[in-house]
Write a protein that holds these residues in place. Structure first.
Motif, PDB file in Angstrom:
ATOM      1  N   VAL A  38      24.227  55.048  30.539  1.00 54.41           N
ATOM      2  CA  VAL A  38      23.333  53.891  30.578  1.00 54.41           C
ATOM      3  C   VAL A  38      22.697  53.659  29.206  1.00 54.41           C
ATOM      4  O   VAL A  38      22.661  52.527  28.708  1.00 54.41           O
ATOM      5  N   ILE A  39      22.208  54.730  28.590  1.00 52.30           N
ATOM      6  CA  ILE A  39      21.574  54.604  27.273  1.00 52.30           C
ATOM      7  C   ILE A  39      22.591  54.128  26.241  1.00 52.30           C
ATOM      8  O   ILE A  39      22.316  53.221  25.449  1.00 52.30           O
ATOM      9  N   TRP A  40      23.774  54.711  26.237  1.00 56.60           N
ATOM     10  CA  TRP A  40      24.790  54.338  25.263  1.00 56.60           C
ATOM     11  C   TRP A  40      25.234  52.888  25.469  1.00 56.60           C
ATOM     12  O   TRP A  40      25.443  52.147  24.507  1.00 56.60           O
ATOM     13  N   GLY A  41      25.372  52.469  26.722  1.00 59.40           N
ATOM     14  CA  GLY A  41      25.738  51.081  27.017  1.00 59.40           C
ATOM     15  C   GLY A  41      24.681  50.104  26.528  1.00 59.40           C
ATOM     16  O   GLY A  41      25.001  49.041  25.983  1.00 59.40           O
ATOM     17  N   ALA A  42      23.415  50.452  26.709  1.00 63.12           N
ATOM     18  CA  ALA A  42      22.325  49.588  26.252  1.00 63.12           C
ATOM     19  C   ALA A  42      22.349  49.464  24.733  1.00 63.12           C
ATOM     20  O   ALA A  42      22.195  48.358  24.185  1.00 63.12           O
ATOM     21  N   ILE A  43      22.542  50.567  24.036  1.00 64.65           N
ATOM     22  CA  ILE A  43      22.594  50.532  22.573  1.00 64.65           C
ATOM     23  C   ILE A  43      23.784  49.696  22.098  1.00 64.65           C
ATOM     24  O   ILE A  43      23.658  48.891  21.173  1.00 64.65           O
ATOM     25  N   ALA A  44      24.927  49.867  22.737  1.00 62.76           N
ATOM     26  CA  ALA A  44      26.111  49.095  22.359  1.00 62.76           C
ATOM     27  C   ALA A  44      25.884  47.602  22.605  1.00 62.76           C
ATOM     28  O   ALA A  44      26.279  46.767  21.777  1.00 62.76           O
ATOM     29  N   ASN A  45      25.259  47.245  23.713  1.00 61.91           N
ATOM     30  CA  ASN A  45      25.005  45.835  24.004  1.00 61.91           C
ATOM     31  C   ASN A  45      24.011  45.218  23.026  1.00 61.91           C
ATOM     32  O   ASN A  45      24.165  44.063  22.630  1.00 61.91           O
ATOM     33  N   ILE A  46      23.005  45.972  22.639  1.00 63.49           N
ATOM     34  CA  ILE A  46      22.047  45.477  21.644  1.00 63.49           C
ATOM     35  C   ILE A  46      22.760  45.263  20.309  1.00 63.49           C
ATOM     36  O   ILE A  46      22.550  44.256  19.632  1.00 63.49           O
ATOM     37  N   GLY A  47      23.612  46.200  19.941  1.00 59.71           N
ATOM     38  CA  GLY A  47      24.390  46.047  18.713  1.00 59.71           C
ATOM     39  C   GLY A  47      25.292  44.823  18.757  1.00 59.71           C
ATOM     40  O   GLY A  47      25.382  44.071  17.779  1.00 59.71           O
ATOM     41  N   THR A  48      25.952  44.594  19.879  1.00 64.84           N
ATOM     42  CA  THR A  48      26.804  43.417  20.035  1.00 64.84           C
ATOM     43  C   THR A  48      25.985  42.137  19.934  1.00 64.84           C
ATOM     44  O   THR A  48      26.396  41.164  19.298  1.00 64.84           O
ATOM     45  N   PHE A  49      24.816  42.126  20.562  1.00 68.88           N
ATOM     46  CA  PHE A  49      23.944  40.958  20.509  1.00 68.88           C
ATOM     47  C   PHE A  49      23.590  40.607  19.067  1.00 68.88           C
ATOM     48  O   PHE A  49      23.724  39.456  18.639  1.00 68.88           O
ATOM     49  N   PHE A  50      23.143  41.589  18.289  1.00 77.10           N
ATOM     50  CA  PHE A  50      22.745  41.306  16.910  1.00 77.10           C
ATOM     51  C   PHE A  50      23.949  40.951  16.043  1.00 77.10           C
ATOM     52  O   PHE A  50      23.849  40.119  15.139  1.00 77.10           O
TER      53      PHE A  50
END
Length: 60
Positions: A38-50
């Motif tokens: 869950v944590i890794w997915g959230a970090i990856a999604n934030i990175g994709t967003f930016f």
């Protein structure tokens, strides 16, 4: 929150975690892996967003 209450809550959580690991280590490992996913997915999604935000490719 008073410091004494905070300390008691921390100790209760630590004791519960130790009890869980000792009682069922496989399930505890599964929970930790699920939380990591869950944590890794959230970090990856934030990175994709930016990345999409700065490259301007959103909505193309």
């Amino acid at each position: 929150m008073p410091p004494k209450v905070r300390l008691i809550i921390i100790w209760v959580v630590v004791i519960f975690l130790l009890y869980s690991v000792i009682n069922d280590p496989e399930r505890s490992a599964d929970v930790v892996l699920a939380l990591w996913d869950v944590i890794w997915g959230a970090i990856a999604n934030i990175g994709t967003f930016f990345e999409e935000l700065f490259t301007g490719s959103i909505g193309r």
